[in-house]
Design a protein around this motif. Structure first.
Motif, mmCIF file in Angstrom:
data_model
loop_
_atom_site.group_PDB
_atom_site.id
_atom_site.type_symbol
_atom_site.label_atom_id
_atom_site.label_comp_id
_atom_site.label_asym_id
_atom_site.label_seq_id
_atom_site.Cartn_x
_atom_site.Cartn_y
_atom_site.Cartn_z
ATOM 1 N N ALA A 1 -4.867 6.504 -2.402
ATOM 2 C CA ALA A 1 -4.065 5.333 -2.043
ATOM 3 C C ALA A 1 -3.807 4.488 -3.276
ATOM 4 C CB ALA A 1 -4.777 4.503 -0.978
ATOM 5 N N TYR B 1 -0.056 5.384 0.785
ATOM 6 C CA TYR B 1 -1.049 6.394 1.155
ATOM 7 C C TYR B 1 -0.456 7.767 0.827
ATOM 8 C CZ TYR B 1 -2.660 2.304 3.686
ATOM 9 O OH TYR B 1 -3.061 1.025 4.012
ATOM 10 N N GLN B 2 -1.208 8.557 0.067
ATOM 11 C CA GLN B 2 -0.604 9.729 -0.555
ATOM 12 C C GLN B 2 -1.396 11.011 -0.310
ATOM 13 O OE1 GLN B 2 -0.071 8.798 -4.739
ATOM 14 N NE2 GLN B 2 0.447 6.673 -4.260
ATOM 15 N N TRP C 1 0.816 -1.206 0.000
ATOM 16 C CA TRP C 1 0.000 0.000 0.000
ATOM 17 C C TRP C 1 0.858 1.269 0.000
ATOM 18 C CZ3 TRP C 1 -5.196 0.283 -0.583
ATOM 19 C CH2 TRP C 1 -5.927 -0.903 -0.439
ATOM 20 N N TYR D 1 -4.526 2.954 -8.479
ATOM 21 C CA TYR D 1 -4.673 4.105 -7.583
ATOM 22 C C TYR D 1 -6.087 4.644 -7.657
ATOM 23 C CZ TYR D 1 -4.378 8.961 -5.961
ATOM 24 O OH TYR D 1 -4.599 10.141 -5.332
#
Length: 507
Positions: free
Chosen positions: A182, A120-121, A118, A193
């Motif tokens: 994410a 996370y952005q 994963w 994404y």
């Protein structure tokens, strides 16, 4: 009223987008400046350009701060017969109008936390606008409105020989974007994404039209200025007296009869101009909010990496607070005035459409050598599916297209050197183009260097320049006073230079 309409439309020239579509900024990072073809690259800037590929970065927390400075000029060489009547134009029908657009601080922040499969952005940026634009001497359409009025008056009053006017505008426009999402690594080849971008738009405009003067020739042949307000009041009073004298059955001289015949038409025009005879000061503030999904995918095989991203249309409605209390409509003896529509974008308490168009980006990267990567990309903006004020999107032939290429070279373990190009083509038409707000086809080049200060800190510096084509437009007009036709022409171009610095920290 026509002058005020032109002035408000004049405000539309305040946008300062630096790269990308008509409303979209794609220069969301300094990495883009040093190589615009980042659509399939693997890096923290991919939080914007290739979010599905960010999951392929090492595990941990990654954070980057970017600063950009952009400087633009917008130049229109206009030719209009009425310019010859301008006091400052020395009898010339051609005049250059130039605006300066500065965006001294374009910030952006990219962050990602990778753990397992994963990523996370978060991305903060300015996807549209990003600065202020100032025209200290006006625009062609702005001045021609006053010139046209002077031309009309000269056919009704032989003493009118010209005009003078001062114009000024300063506009500021920012669209702040907050993106969260994410990415998930499905297997060694595929990652996907999903995310959302919230967009907050804030714009302010200040415009001034002042020192309007009518140049009149007196009995000794000399030309002198008369304040527009004084000219209007004196003329209306004179026409009213002639009308009353004629109504009372008093004898009129030949000169008075000619003046009365001309005066009927002049009276209508002057009455319409009277509320704005002292000039115009217009202030406008706009705010809006929109949300749009973003999806993407990345596919890696061998030395190749491919990626795709789709940003959905961001529906934006800008709420206006303005000194203009209500929309205006103007038509009648002197014909309709299309420019009046521009002012309605700034009517108080209304909402206007200002969508950020959907965008498709595809890219490819080839690691030709362990230290050398070649990049290619393509962008398409769905401009004609967006909704803009006055349905201006319908005046385009097609949505904008961009073609990108670049190269990255790891000169050493600490130094990376990159360069690239971007070609932008818009679906422009004569109906779409005007000096109030315009874009022109262009090609851009960028280059830069990254230096790895330590295992955790990387610094980047880059320079990006856009070179614009000229767009030439000729328009045929009908003279509302006698039905004759005449032509005006405009040649549009721009300049754009961007400097950027960034710092990336990897934990």
């Amino acid at each position: 009223m026509k002058t005020k309409a032109i002035l408000a439309g004049f405000l539309l020239a305040a946008t300062t987008a630096t790269a990308g579509g008509i409303l979209t900024n794609t220069n969301q990072s300094v990495a883009f400046l040093k190589n615009p073809a980042r659509d399939a690259a693997i890096g923290l800037d991919g939080v914007y350009s290739n979010p599905a590929g960010v999951v392929l970065m090492p595990e941990g927390f990654h954070l980057a701060f970017n600063w950009q400075y952009a400087h633009q000029t917008r130049t229109i060489d206009s030719n209009n017969p009425v310019f010859a009547m301008g006091k400052k134009n020395n009898g010339s029908t051609t005049k250059r109008f130039e605006g300066i657009a500065d965006a001294p601080f374009i910030p952006s922040v990219q962050a990602a936390y990778n753990k397992g499969n994963w990523s996370y952005q978060f991305n903060f940026s300015i996807p549209a606008g990003g600065g202020a634009c100032e025209f200290d001497k006006g625009l062609g359409s702005f001045e021609s409105a006053v010139g046209t009025i002077a031309s009309m008056l000269s056919t009704m009053d032989p003493s009118v020989k010209g005009y003078d006017v001062d114009g000024y505008m300063r506009g500021r426009q920012y669209y702040f974007g907050f993106q969260v999402g994410a990415a998930y690594k499905i297997n060694e080849h595929w990652s996907v994404y999903g995310g959302l971008r919230a967009l907050y738009g804030n714009a302010s405009y200040k415009a001034r039209l002042s020192n309007i003067q009518v140049m009149q020739q007196n009995t000794d042949g000399n030309i002198y200025p008369t304040e527009f307000s004084k000219y209007i009041n004196t003329s209306l009073e004179s026409i009213t007296k002639l009308r009353q004298k004629n109504a009372d059955g008093m004898a009129l001289s030949v000169e008075e009869r000619v003046a009365l015949a001309r005066g009927d038409a002049a009276f209508t025009l002057l009455e319409r101009m009277q509320p704005y005879s002292h000039g115009v000061n217009l202030m406008s503030n706009q705010e809006g909010f929109g949300v749009a999904p973003i999806i993407g995918a990345d596919y890696r095989i061998g030395d190749f990496n491919f990626a795709v991203k789709y940003e959905f249309n961001t529906q934006m409605k800008m709420k206006n607070r303005s000194t203009l209390e209500q929309p205006l409509v103007l038509s009648g003896a002197f014909g309709s005035m299309p420019a009046i529509n521009n002012i309605n974008k700034f009517a108080d308490d209304i909402e206007v459409d200002e969508d950020i168009p959907a965008m498709l980006a595809v890219g490819a990267q080839w690691s030709a050598l362990p230290e050398l990567r070649l990049n290619a990309g393509y962008h398409h903006y769905f401009d004609k599916n967006a909704h803009w004020f006055g349905d201006t999107q319908d005046k385009l032939d097609y949505g904008a297209n961009e073609y990108l290429g670049g190269v990255e070279w790891d000169a050493s373990e600490k130094v990376n050197i990159s360069c690239g190009f971007q070609i932008t083509r818009y679906g422009l038409t004569d109906d779409y183009m005007n000096d109030l707000s315009f874009v022109v086809n262009s090609y851009s080049v960028g280059a830069g260097i990254s230096y790895k200060v330590s295992d955790k800190v990387t610094l980047t510096a880059a320079y990006f320049q856009t070179n614009y084509d000229d767009y030439d437009k000729t328009t045929t007009h009908t003279n509302v006073t006698d039905g004759s036709t005449y032509q005006t022409s405009d040649s549009f171009t721009r300049t754009n230079r961007v400097l950027g610095l960034s710092c990336q920290v990897d934990f």
